[in-house]
Design a protein around this motif. Structure first.
Motif, PDB file in Angstrom:
ATOM      1  N   TYR A  83     -23.288 -40.712  -3.742  1.00  0.00           N
ATOM      2  CA  TYR A  83     -22.212 -41.092  -3.939  1.00  0.00           C
ATOM      3  C   TYR A  83     -22.344 -41.066  -5.672  1.00  0.00           C
ATOM      4  CZ  TYR A  83     -18.130 -43.667  -5.808  1.00  0.00           C
ATOM      5  OH  TYR A  83     -17.066 -44.069  -6.690  1.00  0.00           O
ATOM      6  N   SER A  84     -21.420 -40.399  -6.027  1.00  0.00           N
ATOM      7  CA  SER A  84     -22.117 -40.484  -7.440  1.00  0.00           C
ATOM      8  C   SER A  84     -20.593 -40.612  -8.352  1.00  0.00           C
ATOM      9  CB  SER A  84     -21.552 -39.060  -8.112  1.00  0.00           C
ATOM     10  OG  SER A  84     -21.637 -38.715  -9.504  1.00  0.00           O
ATOM     11  N   ARG A  85     -20.317 -42.053  -8.759  1.00  0.00           N
ATOM     12  CA  ARG A  85     -19.691 -42.631  -9.387  1.00  0.00           C
ATOM     13  C   ARG A  85     -18.868 -41.735 -10.673  1.00  0.00           C
ATOM     14  NH1 ARG A  85     -20.395 -48.547 -11.435  1.00  0.00           N
ATOM     15  NH2 ARG A  85     -21.701 -47.590 -13.244  1.00  0.00           N
ATOM     16  N   ARG A  86     -19.651 -41.329 -11.302  1.00  0.00           N
ATOM     17  CA  ARG A  86     -18.819 -40.737 -13.205  1.00  0.00           C
ATOM     18  C   ARG A  86     -18.818 -39.172 -12.106  1.00  0.00           C
ATOM     19  NH1 ARG A  86     -22.175 -36.277 -15.307  1.00  0.00           N
ATOM     20  NH2 ARG A  86     -23.930 -36.242 -13.907  1.00  0.00           N
ATOM     21  N   TRP A  87     -18.891 -37.969 -11.206  1.00  0.00           N
ATOM     22  CA  TRP A  87     -18.072 -37.312 -10.603  1.00  0.00           C
ATOM     23  C   TRP A  87     -17.056 -37.892  -9.739  1.00  0.00           C
ATOM     24  CZ3 TRP A  87     -18.137 -32.512 -11.788  1.00  0.00           C
ATOM     25  CH2 TRP A  87     -18.929 -31.932 -12.857  1.00  0.00           C
ATOM     26  N   THR A  88     -16.919 -38.937  -9.376  1.00  0.00           N
ATOM     27  CA  THR A  88     -15.526 -39.818  -8.526  1.00  0.00           C
ATOM     28  C   THR A  88     -15.313 -39.425 -10.384  1.00  0.00           C
ATOM     29  OG1 THR A  88     -17.102 -40.048  -6.984  1.00  0.00           O
ATOM     30  CG2 THR A  88     -14.659 -41.471  -6.950  1.00  0.00           C
ATOM     31  N   HIS A  89     -15.248 -39.849 -10.865  1.00  0.00           N
ATOM     32  CA  HIS A  89     -13.941 -40.646 -12.141  1.00  0.00           C
ATOM     33  C   HIS A  89     -13.806 -39.718 -12.626  1.00  0.00           C
ATOM     34  CE1 HIS A  89     -12.395 -42.940 -15.172  1.00  0.00           C
ATOM     35  NE2 HIS A  89     -12.660 -42.228 -15.825  1.00  0.00           N
ATOM     36  N   ARG A  90     -14.462 -38.832 -12.859  1.00  0.00           N
ATOM     37  CA  ARG A  90     -14.161 -37.509 -13.531  1.00  0.00           C
ATOM     38  C   ARG A  90     -12.969 -36.577 -12.771  1.00  0.00           C
ATOM     39  NH1 ARG A  90     -17.969 -32.995 -15.418  1.00  0.00           N
ATOM     40  NH2 ARG A  90     -17.104 -30.880 -15.992  1.00  0.00           N
ATOM     41  N   GLU A  91     -13.398 -36.256 -11.713  1.00  0.00           N
ATOM     42  CA  GLU A  91     -12.527 -35.632 -10.390  1.00  0.00           C
ATOM     43  C   GLU A  91     -11.495 -36.332 -10.160  1.00  0.00           C
ATOM     44  OE1 GLU A  91     -12.765 -32.410  -9.405  1.00  0.00           O
ATOM     45  OE2 GLU A  91     -14.399 -32.213 -11.333  1.00  0.00           O
ATOM     46  N   PHE A  92     -11.160 -37.844  -9.945  1.00  0.00           N
ATOM     47  CA  PHE A  92      -9.739 -37.960  -9.000  1.00  0.00           C
ATOM     48  C   PHE A  92      -9.108 -39.683  -9.938  1.00  0.00           C
ATOM     49  CE2 PHE A  92     -12.600 -37.221  -6.453  1.00  0.00           C
ATOM     50  CZ  PHE A  92     -12.086 -35.894  -4.785  1.00  0.00           C
ATOM     51  N   ASP A  93      -9.838 -39.422 -11.388  1.00  0.00           N
ATOM     52  CA  ASP A  93      -9.018 -40.236 -12.201  1.00  0.00           C
ATOM     53  C   ASP A  93      -8.760 -40.455 -13.575  1.00  0.00           C
ATOM     54  OD1 ASP A  93      -9.511 -42.917 -10.372  1.00  0.00           O
ATOM     55  OD2 ASP A  93     -11.079 -43.142 -11.419  1.00  0.00           O
TER      56      ASP A  93
END
Length: 93
Positions: A83-93
């Protein structure tokens, strides 16, 4: 892929048809090839971005970069299977 060729043909035709202001500034064949290659790169990059956006809109998994997988349905991204919090934030927030 069939949609890629029409913009490319138009771009290359325009690039080769642009008249130079005088012979001192005329584009040689190498410059024309470089310009055509750059325009081709722009067209390909735009098509890839459109496909990624379409996959994201349909909820299909997609890869924004090698080694990164994003799952729009659960709004999470994984980098190297973690799980990547950085990529999740970049793509979905």
């Amino acid at each position: 892929m069939k949609f890629l060729f029409k913009p490319l043909l138009v771009a290359v035709t325009l690039a080769l048809a642009i008249p130079a202001p005088n012979p001192g500034y005329a584009m040689d064949d190498d410059d024309k090839a470089k310009l055509a290659g750059a325009l081709l790169g722009i067209v390909i990059a735009k098509k890839v971005a459109e496909q990624r956006h379409e996959k994201k809109a349909r909820g299909e998994p997609y890869q924004p970069r090698n080694g990164v997988m994003c799952l729009p349905e659960v709004r999470k991204c994984y980098e190297n299977n973690r799980y990547s919090r950085r990529w999740t934030h970049r793509e979905f927030d």
